[in-house]
Design a protein around this motif. Structure first.
Motif: not given
Ligand code: SF4
Ligand code: SF4
Lengths: 153, 597
Positions: B447-453
């Motif tokens: 989920i953090i990967n999605a937000v970050y990218n």
């Protein structure tokens, strides 16, 4: 003595085999069982193997090795009939449970097939349990009791 | 000492307690789950203090918690299923070099078949790769003893040790003589020392030592009581291990061929070479019987070849006498062993059966996941979307009529696979379904990967307040630990908010609202989330059922065709199985004639 219990996840197959096994242990017998635990317990085909006696190695009953099959559902009983010894005992609940993923099936055809085999067939009417309890939940225990009553005297 | 009827997993748990384990950690996974549950129950039963057991957030966390405790000298146990070892392999590979102080056993349950798993990976092969000793029990009775030996060996060598039962052992029960006295270990405590810090310089040395140790261990384990040879034949040998040993014994009994010389390998790594060489020298040919990888077969071929022995070795790899994959059965082995021995054996005719109904596992009657999947299906009908699923009960959303799982790979992967699909195929709405336990185990990073990218996905959290598939274990969102202690209940919507996602939180059994929430989320861009909150029917036993108004019901069967609830049956009219129905009312909301209430 090898007993195979079969049915559908949710019918209490595992509970039934634990009951049988613990009673055998209390009678002083050596008993081994093997159960289906996991995904199939969500409505899939479920089988328990109960092996009473000193001379069993494999936790599973070999094909053609079961003295008794306790079938909580007609089609599941047919599915496992290859485990039965020639002339063995089959106690089967006559109430069919249709698969939820669609496709109709006639339990009568399963019972007729069982009736055509050279086996000792005992038909159990699940509706009696339903009339008494308002659910089929205790069918497993009733069938274990019935089979023990017949075979263990 | 009382004889108790114990499941393999219970025997392993009691064996570990008898060996003085004081910290146990794991992540639920069939067929390993009951080990930790049994430890928790036994602690209750004995009102024992000073022993600690936890459901960790995932397998990597569990292994690290146990490693830390072992650094102090405590005896520790870690439990997981075979794919869990993939998650825990990062710390384990390094821990092999660092070592431990208190005995540490890593239980990894393999699943030939596979019956309830994604892969048929073989932990014996992992043992060789990680250079860690591995025990492979052949029965629940043996497992009870062997896990205690594993603790002794681990502590003696100061290394973590793998213990690898398979499904048929984990879930088989046997009468076992249980020791009620548990060993007490008094940990020395953590002693500061540079040896606990992994550095390349240290690793060069540690690696060399591992190789020397394992060579010595191969000899030492040749005398281990569960590595054994039986039978007197000077011609025919069978080499086997694990539960296959039980199958071989059963097959030999059926064939009246108990004279065959049988080598049982209880420690596939380090392989007990001197014992195996003696065995090779005592027979003219060897048939190797093992499920999954040809571990014993390769070891024997290597031993025979490197020592110039000439004999026939057959098995699954070169001679292909046995299948390379899948579970073995006594029937199959009886036939193969009879052929190997040249004994007459009439293969029993499998009865010809009438056509049988197919019964894949399905979501329970009243399962809130059914409603969630149905809401997404309705909301996206006619729109180009991909539904990335994950591991849990909700994988069963793949079954007809829902048909709502397009991909499933491993724990937490749905969230990141959806991001990849959305990146490469911009005209598609990519959905990621994740359960509450999986969210905590390995969903958050994705989920953090999605937000970050700035990736573009609709996250659907199916929060049913339990780890349901494995039988109802707690997790960080529940507010209770495995030892029944109250703890903080982490709030999934709050976690999402903290990374900048404003989720829509909906009760999936309110179909209209659920569909509207999904439609609204799908219409936006970026990382959107809908959290469906409703407990698993096995958490809060619902009471009440619905009933069919037979005057209104036309018998069209739409309710069953649309949602496939196992409590619904269509005869002339719709029928409700009152012993299964939970009264969730999803069918009532689907019926166009208002015939169910
Ligand atoms: S156990 Fe719970 S989550 Fe799993 S299918 Fe049943 S109701 Fe759904
Ligand atoms: S209310 Fe309808 S959908 Fe819900 S469990 Fe009962 S029959 Fe199934």
């Amino acid at each position: 003595m090898n007993i195979l219990i079969c049915g559908i996840g949710g019918q209490g197959v595992v509970y039934a085999s634990k009951l049988l096994a613990n009673r055998a242990l209390q009678r002083g017998e050596t008993v081994h069982t093997a159960e289906t635990i996991g995904m199939a317990q969500r409505g899939g085909s479920v089988v328990s193997h109960v092996r009473i006696g000193d001379d069993c190695y494999s936790p599973l009953i070999p094909a053609g090795g079961a003295d008794i099959i306790i079938g909580l559902e007609p089609a599941e009983t047919v599915r496992n009939i290859g485990y039965l010894k020639p002339g063995g005992i089959v106690a089967v609940s006559t109430r069919g449970v249709a698969p939820t993923t669609g496709g109709d099936y006639a339990p009568e055809a399963m019972l007729a097939y069982l009736g055509s085999l050279n086996i000792n067939l005992i038909a159990v009417d699940a509706e009696q349990v339903f009339r008494r309890d308002g659910s089929y939940r205790n069918l497993n225990v009733e069938m274990v009791n019935a089979v023990e009553h017949l075979t263990l005297k | 000492m009382p004889i108790r009827l114990l499941m393999g997993n219970e025997a392993i748990a009691l064996g570990a307690l008898a060996a003085g384990v004081s910290v146990a950690a794991g992540y639920p996974g069939t067929p390993s789950t009951e080990v930790l549950e049994t430890i928790a129950k036994e602690l209750d039963r004995h009102a024992k203090t000073g022993i600690y057991v936890e459901w960790s957030v995932n397998e990597k966390a569990a292994l690290e918690v146990a490693a830390g405790a072992s650094y102090t000298g405590a005896r520790t146990l870690v439990t997981m299923k075979q794919v869990g070892l993939n998650v825990a392999s990062d710390p384990l590979m390094s821990l092999a070099y660092i070592g431990v102080k208190g005995g540490m056993v890593v239980l990894v349950a393999d699943d030939p078949g596979p019956i309830s798993s994604q892969t048929e990976q073989d932990t014996r092969t992992f043992a060789k790769y990680s250079k860690l000793p591995c025990f492979d029990p052949s029965s629940p009775e043996e497992a009870y003893q062997m896990i205690q030996d594993a603790f002794e060996l681990s502590e003696e060598l100061r290394t973590p040790v793998l213990f690898r039962p398979t499904t048929r052992l984990c879930h088989a029960t046997a009468p076992i003589d249980v020791q009620d006295v548990w060993k007490t270990v008094n940990p020395e405590g953590f002693i500061k020392d540079p040896k606990w810090v992994i550095f390349p310089r240290l690793s060069v040395k540690a690696h060399a030592e591992l190789e020397v140790r394992n060579r010595a261990l191969s000899k030492q384990l040749s005398d281990y009581k569960f590595n054994s040879v039986e039978g007197r034949s000077e011609a025919f040998g069978i080499a086997t291990g694990g539960v296959c040993y039980a199958y071989v014994k059963e097959a030999l009994k059926r064939l009246g061929a108990e004279w065959v010389r049988v080598l049982k390998i209880a420690t596939p790594f380090p392989f007990p070479q001197p014992l195996a060489l003696d065995f090779i020298d005592s027979v003219e040919r060897v048939f190797v019987v093992e499920e999954l990888d040809p571990v014993i077969e390769r070891e024997l071929l290597y031993l025979a070849g490197s020592s110039g022995r000439t004999l026939d070795i057959c098995g699954k790899e070169i001679t292909e006498n046995l299948p390379a994959s899948g579970e073995y059965t006594v029937e199959m082995l009886t036939e193969k062993i009879a052929a190997y021995l040249g004994l007459p054996y009439e293969v029993p005719q499998a009865p010809i059966l009438p056509p049988l109904p197919v019964r894949p596992p399905v979501l329970c009657a009243g399962c809130p996941h059914r409603a969630s999947f149905y809401a997404v299906k309705k909301a996206m009908s006619g729109k180009k979307s991909v539904f990335c699923g994950d591991i849990g009960c909700y994988t069963l959303g793949n079954a007809l009529p829902l048909d709502m799982v397009d991909t499933c790979l491993c724990m937490g992967a749905g969230i990141t696979i959806a991001q990849g699909i959305a990146r490469a195929q911009a005209d598609t709405t990519a959905f990621a379904f994740v359960g509450d336990s999986t969210f905590f185990a390995s969903g958050i990073t994705g989920i953090i990967n999605a937000v970050y990218n700035k990736n573009d996905i609709v996250l659907i959290v199916l929060d049913n307040r339990i780890t349901a598939m494995t039988g109802g274990q707690t997790h960080p969102g529940i507010g209770k630990t495995l030892m029944n202690q109250p703890t903080a209940a982490l709030n999934i919507p709050a976690i999402l908010r903290s990374v900048g996602i404003e989720p829509r939180v909906v009760n999936p059994l309110n179909l209209g609202e659920a569909i509207a929430a999904v439609k609204a989320a799908a219409a936006e861009s970026g990382v959107r989330a809908v959290v469906f909150e409703y407990p698993c029917v096995n958490v809060e036993k619902p009471s009440g059922t619905v009933s069919v108004n037979t005057d209104k019901c036309t018998g069209c069967g739409l309710c069953r065709r649309e949602i496939g609830c196992p409590a619904l049956k269509i005869g002339e009219k719709a029928e409700i199985d009152g012993s299964l129905c939970t009264g969730c009312s999803l069918c009532a909301q689907v019926c166009p004639f208002d015939a169910i209430n």
